[in-house]
Design an enzyme around this catalytic site. Structure first.
Site, PDB file in Angstrom:
ATOM      1  N   LYS A 272      -2.921  -4.940  -1.562  1.00 36.47           N
ATOM      2  CA  LYS A 272      -3.192  -3.533  -1.069  1.00 36.47           C
ATOM      3  C   LYS A 272      -2.325  -2.402  -2.014  1.00 36.47           C
ATOM      4  CE  LYS A 272      -4.217  -4.825   3.768  1.00 36.47           C
ATOM      5  NZ  LYS A 272      -3.801  -4.890   5.082  1.00 36.47           N
TER       6      LYS A 272
ATOM      7  N   GLN B  94       1.762  -3.458   8.359  1.00 34.19           N
ATOM      8  CA  GLN B  94       0.965  -4.842   8.254  1.00 34.19           C
ATOM      9  C   GLN B  94       1.259  -5.649   9.411  1.00 34.19           C
ATOM     10  OE1 GLN B  94      -0.920  -5.743   5.530  1.00 34.19           O
ATOM     11  NE2 GLN B  94      -1.426  -7.361   7.049  1.00 34.19           N
TER      12      GLN B  94
ATOM     13  N   ASP C  24      -4.903   2.607   8.993  1.00 40.57           N
ATOM     14  CA  ASP C  24      -5.514   1.414   9.675  1.00 40.57           C
ATOM     15  C   ASP C  24      -6.374   1.816  10.726  1.00 40.57           C
ATOM     16  OD1 ASP C  24      -5.516  -0.926   8.315  1.00 40.57           O
ATOM     17  OD2 ASP C  24      -3.795  -1.694   9.418  1.00 40.57           O
TER      18      ASP C  24
END
Ligand code: NAD
Length: 300
Positions: A65, A109, A132
């Protein structure tokens, strides 16, 4: 001619939905957009990535990422904590990032170490920085059909379908899996595009028969090779979200999806491979969400 038409001309003619190729195209579009903004004298968009613990898969995902940000011209800010970090320490980091003007998106994460409550950590994010798209506010916006940052994996699936010109309206869609991360949001997004959606889960009876009714079949169960070719209606579009690492007889490991690719590819009109299908689209949507958040911040 739409971007989708343009892309269809460039895509290989086969029944593979090539997520890697579409993700590269989306990432290039974002890079051009960011470059244009920077040339006008604006700052670069910024994504803060918070990694907690030593889950090897999470380390690989975060590395990818961060590299993807760099290629798109997005600044990344990396915050790493030991697995035993306390909740107040994590919340204090998020608070600082929430107030940092150079940070447009924040990614924590997942999965988190067991002692950290995922819902508390996600709820600490400012919804307009929720890269997200998993904050309850953004999930609520999705539920009520309003604009917001969408969860990356389902959003990536919708973009993939759109770029390949797959018609959704009026189709029967079956989603296997009902997680907040994938199953529930993709079901809502397909419904928003006027599909008739059935959601299946671990207690669904006659799953094979339900799958066989699908024009669009999305499988996100985390069960390797569970859906066989014989479960797929001829001509269906199959989206395999699963990522399962299996041991091969020679001792090496391999990534496989939730769909038995070899048999399903013979029946489906279009199918995503694993790897190279949904995974790259998820990363591309993280960047897209960061740029969307940036645009919201720069307008205000
Ligand atoms: P999860 O464990 O939270 O949810 C799995 C869902 O599948 C549950 O709702 C459960 O009811 C259902 N399920 C489990 N076994 C089943 C069975 N035998 N029959 C029918 N339904 C069953 O998982 P998740 O977070 O939604 O992820 C699902 C899979 O997708 C995992 O393999 C995960 O690694 C993968 N994933 C991939 C990406 C990507 O970018 N490609 C992103 C997120 C998740």
């Amino acid at each position: 001619m739409t971007q989708g038409d343009e892309l269809s001309k460039q895509l290989d003619v086969s029944n593979i939905l090539d997520g890697k190729q579409v993700a590269n195209l989306v990432r290039e579009e974002l890079r051009l957009k960011v470059d244009g903004l920077v040339q006008q004298g604006m700052r670069r968009p910024g994504l803060a990535v918070v990694l907690i613990g030593d889950n090897p898969a999470s380390h690989v995902y975060v590395k990818n990422k961060v590299a993807a940000c760099k290629k798109a011209g997005i600044e990344s800010f990396f915050h790493q904590f030991d697995a035993n970090v306390s909740l107040p320490e994590v919340l204090s980091c998020i608070d600082k990032l929430n107030n940092d003007k150079n940070v447009d998106g924040i990614l924590v994460q997942l999965p988190l170490p067991k002692h950290l409550p995922t819902d508390v950590v996600l709820e600490a994010l400012r919804p307009d920085k929720d890269a997200d798209g998993l904050h309850p506010y953004n999930l609520g916006q999705l539920l009520s059909g309003k604009e917001g940052l969408r969860p990356c994996t389902p959003k990536g699936i919708m973009v993939l379908l759109e770029r390949y010109g797959v018609a959704i309206a009026g189709k029967q869609a079956v989603v296997v899996g009902r997680s907040n991360l994938v199953g529930k949001p993709i079901a809502l997004m397909l419904q928003e595009k006027n599909a008739t959606v059935t959601i299946c889960h671990s207690k669904t009876a006659n799953l094979d028969q339900v799958c066989r009714t699908a024009d669009v079949l999305v499988v996100a169960a985390g069960r390797e090779n569970m859906v066989r070719g014989s479960w797929v209606k001829p001509g269906a579009v199959v989206i395999d979200v699963g990522i399962n690492r299996i041991e091969m007889p020679n001792g090496e490991s391999q990534l496989v999806g939730d769909v038995e690719f070899a048999s399903a590819v013979e029946v489906a009109s279009l199918i995503t491979p694993v790897p190279g299908g949904v995974g790259p689209m998820t990363v591309a949507m993280l960047l897209a969400n960061t740029v969307t958040a940036y645009e919201m911040h720069m307008i205000v």
